[in-house]
Design an enzyme around this catalytic site. Structure first.
Site, PDB file in Angstrom:
ATOM      1  N   ARG A   1     -31.201  -3.278  20.640  1.00  0.00           N
ATOM      2  CA  ARG A   1     -29.885  -2.460  21.138  1.00  0.00           C
ATOM      3  C   ARG A   1     -29.480  -1.480  19.650  1.00  0.00           C
ATOM      4  O   ARG A   1     -29.926  -1.781  18.473  1.00  0.00           O
ATOM      5  CB  ARG A   1     -28.979  -3.316  21.160  1.00  0.00           C
ATOM      6  CG  ARG A   1     -29.070  -4.110  22.594  1.00  0.00           C
ATOM      7  CD  ARG A   1     -28.025  -5.037  22.918  1.00  0.00           C
ATOM      8  NE  ARG A   1     -28.090  -5.445  24.237  1.00  0.00           N
ATOM      9  CZ  ARG A   1     -27.796  -6.691  24.436  1.00  0.00           C
ATOM     10  NH1 ARG A   1     -26.892  -7.800  23.784  1.00  0.00           N
ATOM     11  NH2 ARG A   1     -27.954  -7.121  25.999  1.00  0.00           N
TER      12      ARG A   1
ATOM     13  N   ASP B   1      -7.591  -1.541   2.586  1.00  0.00           N
ATOM     14  CA  ASP B   1      -8.438  -0.201   2.679  1.00  0.00           C
ATOM     15  C   ASP B   1      -8.817   0.484   1.353  1.00  0.00           C
ATOM     16  O   ASP B   1      -9.597   1.501   1.548  1.00  0.00           O
ATOM     17  CB  ASP B   1      -7.434   0.860   3.289  1.00  0.00           C
ATOM     18  CG  ASP B   1      -6.743   0.439   4.610  1.00  0.00           C
ATOM     19  OD1 ASP B   1      -7.493  -0.137   5.429  1.00  0.00           O
ATOM     20  OD2 ASP B   1      -5.505   0.774   5.007  1.00  0.00           O
TER      21      ASP B   1
ATOM     22  N   GLY C   1       0.921  -1.113   0.121  1.00  0.00           N
ATOM     23  CA  GLY C   1      -0.128   0.074   0.085  1.00  0.00           C
ATOM     24  C   GLY C   1       1.005   1.263   0.091  1.00  0.00           C
ATOM     25  O   GLY C   1       1.969   1.355  -0.591  1.00  0.00           O
TER      26      GLY C   1
END
Length: 328
Positions: A163, A128, A102
């Protein structure tokens, strides 16, 4: 060009092995000797080179991680470290490099090329999906699917107990994983670094989007958000809306693991081949990527410095499709 070497560096990503396999087999297809550098730039400095034939990369396309290992190298950041790496490159007679990694990997490759002019072509390997010059990066699709599997399970318990779950996903300082995970997981919101976060907007949406009929929510938070991580955001929301049962799940490094998806295997194979053929075509100091289904080559300096924008239309999908209309 007679000898090339391939290495992986930085964070591992599912599909790196598929890319190594493609680079090795592409090299042999074009009658090159192919070496693997074990442990990235650290291995380059220490001369940890191994010759790879076609059999050496058999039965690895389905495996996560990287058979060549990965390591951070502080020594390579210094000129004397890069000098040692160049001496090892000369010792083994390497004519070109294939770098799989990366931003940090390509930063190192850019420095190394500018100093010693060893041709290098990169393949974007990072979950990513933050590298300019490719629509998708190796490992991103698998990471999103890993997140999706977790979100589906968490939704079951969120619904059963009514929740609000804040699920933190990786992505460094970008929200690619968060956005696609939110859309595919049917989340109510995605909080990402690229766009301003207004705590009051989130509070208002939860206040008016919660009812007896629907009291559970899934909110995806990118780890690099400037306002803090999921635990901090959940704390703020709980203080404002104490009646809500707020929980936090941080998915963490499970997103990097596991066998690569079909999409990542195909992408990694295309990019491994493109990297080797780019070297043979005389390309250097560039990253091979796929844009609009076609192979392109982008200078390392652009992949490092230019920001890859997120399509804003994707961000509105989670809100528009969650079945609620919020009061202002």
């Amino acid at each position: 060009m007679k000898k090339i070497a391939v290495y992986t560096s930085g964070g591992d990503a599912p599909g790196m092995n598929a890319c190594i396999r493609a680079a090795v087999r592409a090299g042999h297809y074009h009658n090159l000797e192919v070496y693997g550098i074990v442990r990235g730039y650290d291995g380059m400095i220490n001369g940890n080179f191994i010759e790879l034939d076609n059999r050496a990369v058999s039965n690895i396309i389905q495996k996560g991680g990287t058979i060549l290992k990965s390591a951070r190298s502080e020594e390579f950041r210094r000129p004397e470290g890069r000098r040692k790496a160049f001496e090892q490159i000369q010792k083994f007679g390497i004519d070109g490099l294939v770098a799989i990694g990366g931003n940090g990997t390509f930063t190192g490759a850019e420095l190394f090329y500018n100093e010693y002019q060893i041709p290098c072509v990169g393949a974007p390997g990072t979950i990513d999906n933050d590298l300019y010059g490719s629509d998708f990066t190796i490992g991103y699709d698998t990471a999103v699917n890993t997140c999706l599997a977790a979100i589906d399970k968490i939704r079951d318990t969120a619904d059963a107990h009514e929740r609000v779950f804040f699920i933190e996903v990786m992505g460094r300082d970008t929200g690619y994983i968060a956005v696609r995970s939110a859309i595919s997981g049917g989340a109510e919101m995605a909080i990402i670094p690229e766009f301003p976060y207004d705590k009051n907007v989130v509070i208002n949406r939860l206040k008016h989007g919660t009812s007896d009929a629907k009291a559970s929510h899934i909110i995806i938070v990118a780890e690099g958000h400037q306002e803090g991580r999921a635990s901090m955001i959940a704390r703020d929301i709980k203080e404002a809306l104490p009646q809500l049962d707020c929980r936090v799940t941080t998915l963490g490094h499970v997103q990097r693991g596991g066998g690569p998806s079909a999409a990542d295997r195909v992408l990694a194979s295309r990019l491994g081949l493109a990297a080797v053929e780019g070297l043979l075509e005389g390309k250097a100091n560039v990253m091979a990527g796929i844009i609009d289904h076609k192979v392109v080559y982008t200078p390392f300096i652009d992949t490092i410095t230019k920001r890859k924008p997120i399509n804003e239309d994707l961000l509105s999908l989670a809100e528009k499709l969650n079945g609620r209309k919020y009061e202002v």
